[in-house]
Design a protein around this motif. Structure first.
Motif, mmCIF file in Angstrom:
data_model
loop_
_atom_site.group_PDB
_atom_site.id
_atom_site.type_symbol
_atom_site.label_atom_id
_atom_site.label_comp_id
_atom_site.label_asym_id
_atom_site.label_seq_id
_atom_site.Cartn_x
_atom_site.Cartn_y
_atom_site.Cartn_z
ATOM 1 N N SER A 62 0.877 -1.440 -0.071
ATOM 2 C CA SER A 62 0.010 -0.062 0.011
ATOM 3 C C SER A 62 0.912 1.344 -0.045
ATOM 4 O O SER A 62 0.171 2.313 -0.309
ATOM 5 C CB SER A 62 -1.027 0.070 1.363
ATOM 6 O OG SER A 62 -0.075 0.402 2.350
ATOM 7 N N ARG A 63 1.922 1.134 0.443
ATOM 8 C CA ARG A 63 2.997 2.380 0.592
ATOM 9 C C ARG A 63 2.449 3.449 1.670
ATOM 10 O O ARG A 63 2.805 4.518 1.611
ATOM 11 C CB ARG A 63 3.250 3.013 -0.556
ATOM 12 C CG ARG A 63 4.007 2.046 -1.692
ATOM 13 C CD ARG A 63 5.473 1.854 -1.229
ATOM 14 N NE ARG A 63 6.063 0.899 -2.404
ATOM 15 C CZ ARG A 63 7.375 0.758 -2.190
ATOM 16 N NH1 ARG A 63 8.196 1.268 -1.506
ATOM 17 N NH2 ARG A 63 7.831 -0.181 -3.049
ATOM 18 N N VAL A 64 1.240 3.113 2.317
ATOM 19 C CA VAL A 64 1.002 4.018 3.403
ATOM 20 C C VAL A 64 1.238 3.869 4.494
ATOM 21 O O VAL A 64 1.185 2.981 5.525
ATOM 22 C CB VAL A 64 -0.816 3.772 3.564
ATOM 23 C CG1 VAL A 64 -1.349 4.831 4.601
ATOM 24 C CG2 VAL A 64 -1.425 4.086 1.992
ATOM 25 N N ILE A 65 2.180 4.912 4.979
ATOM 26 C CA ILE A 65 3.021 4.760 6.290
ATOM 27 C C ILE A 65 2.553 4.518 7.295
ATOM 28 O O ILE A 65 2.561 3.421 8.365
ATOM 29 C CB ILE A 65 4.236 5.903 6.264
ATOM 30 C CG1 ILE A 65 5.198 5.775 4.997
ATOM 31 C CG2 ILE A 65 4.958 5.709 7.405
ATOM 32 C CD1 ILE A 65 6.096 7.188 5.062
ATOM 33 N N ALA A 66 1.226 4.890 7.739
ATOM 34 C CA ALA A 66 0.556 4.730 8.643
ATOM 35 C C ALA A 66 -0.061 3.272 8.877
ATOM 36 O O ALA A 66 0.158 2.643 9.723
ATOM 37 C CB ALA A 66 -0.832 5.791 8.994
ATOM 38 N N HIS A 67 -0.499 2.957 7.889
ATOM 39 C CA HIS A 67 -0.931 1.418 7.542
ATOM 40 C C HIS A 67 0.081 0.459 7.984
ATOM 41 O O HIS A 67 0.131 -0.643 8.639
ATOM 42 C CB HIS A 67 -1.229 1.377 6.088
ATOM 43 C CG HIS A 67 -2.112 -0.098 6.110
ATOM 44 N ND1 HIS A 67 -2.891 -0.655 6.902
ATOM 45 C CD2 HIS A 67 -2.105 -1.162 4.946
ATOM 46 C CE1 HIS A 67 -3.486 -2.150 6.783
ATOM 47 N NE2 HIS A 67 -2.587 -2.033 5.342
ATOM 48 N N ILE A 68 1.333 0.811 7.344
ATOM 49 C CA ILE A 68 2.672 -0.135 7.543
ATOM 50 C C ILE A 68 3.033 -0.142 8.726
ATOM 51 O O ILE A 68 3.398 -1.208 9.606
ATOM 52 C CB ILE A 68 3.712 0.457 6.520
ATOM 53 C CG1 ILE A 68 3.460 0.166 5.157
ATOM 54 C CG2 ILE A 68 4.915 -0.225 7.011
ATOM 55 C CD1 ILE A 68 4.350 0.785 4.050
ATOM 56 N N ALA A 69 3.339 1.146 9.499
ATOM 57 C CA ALA A 69 3.844 1.125 10.869
ATOM 58 C C ALA A 69 2.586 0.335 11.861
ATOM 59 O O ALA A 69 3.118 -0.467 12.793
ATOM 60 C CB ALA A 69 3.726 2.627 11.425
#
Length: 159
Positions: free
Chosen positions: A34-41
């Motif tokens: 997704s490259r969505v940092i909040a989701h990744i974190a």
């Protein structure tokens, strides 16, 4: 403790180990894609937590319960399927230990990137690649261990 009770707990532990491992890998991979940092974190945080809560106890319980069943059943430790299972389980563990380290590093890196409102570093993506490729032999080994556990012999070798 009876053989059947140990076997039941052993199978449930294996299912939990597989489910947690495969589920965590899938959700981490999807978050990274997704490259969505909040989701990744947040996903990295949950993957690390799942390893501590579910995977680690199962990783410890599996060989203990397996050895208990071997003892109760009277199988020699030298049976080929047992030796192969132990070797494959050890290989999976050798891959899993660095994966734990990588997951913790990636969790910290993604949380820091989120706090600082910046993109993930190339190091994060390098660690993700290492994490993925360490998971391939670990997962394949565990699939083979389950097959050996169920069939109790090596294919083409007999019992």
């Amino acid at each position: 403790m009876s053989y059947n009770l140990i076997k039941t707990l052993h199978i449930l532990s294996m299912v939990l180990l597989f489910g947690t491992g495969l589920g965590s890998a899938f959700y981490k991979w999807m978050a990274d894609c997704s490259r969505v940092i909040a989701h990744i974190a947040v996903t990295n945080k949950h993957v690390v937590l799942a390893d501590w809560i579910f995977t680690t106890p199962c990783v410890i319980f599996q060989p203990l319960s397996g050895l208990m069943m071997i003892y109760i059943a009277g199988w020699p430790l030298s049976d080929r399927w047992i030796v192969a299972s132990l070797i494959l389980y050890t290989l999976a563990g050798i891959c899993w230990l660095p994966v734990l380290y990588l997951q913790i590093r990636m969790q910290k890196m993604s949380e820091l990137a989120l706090q600082e409102s910046r993109d993930l570093s190339p190091d994060y993506w390098r660690l993700t690649t290492m994490w993925f490729w360490l998971g391939v032999p670990a997962f394949a080994s565990m699939v083979l261990v389950v097959a050996l556990m169920v069939f109790k012999h090596l294919p083409g070798v007999g019992s």
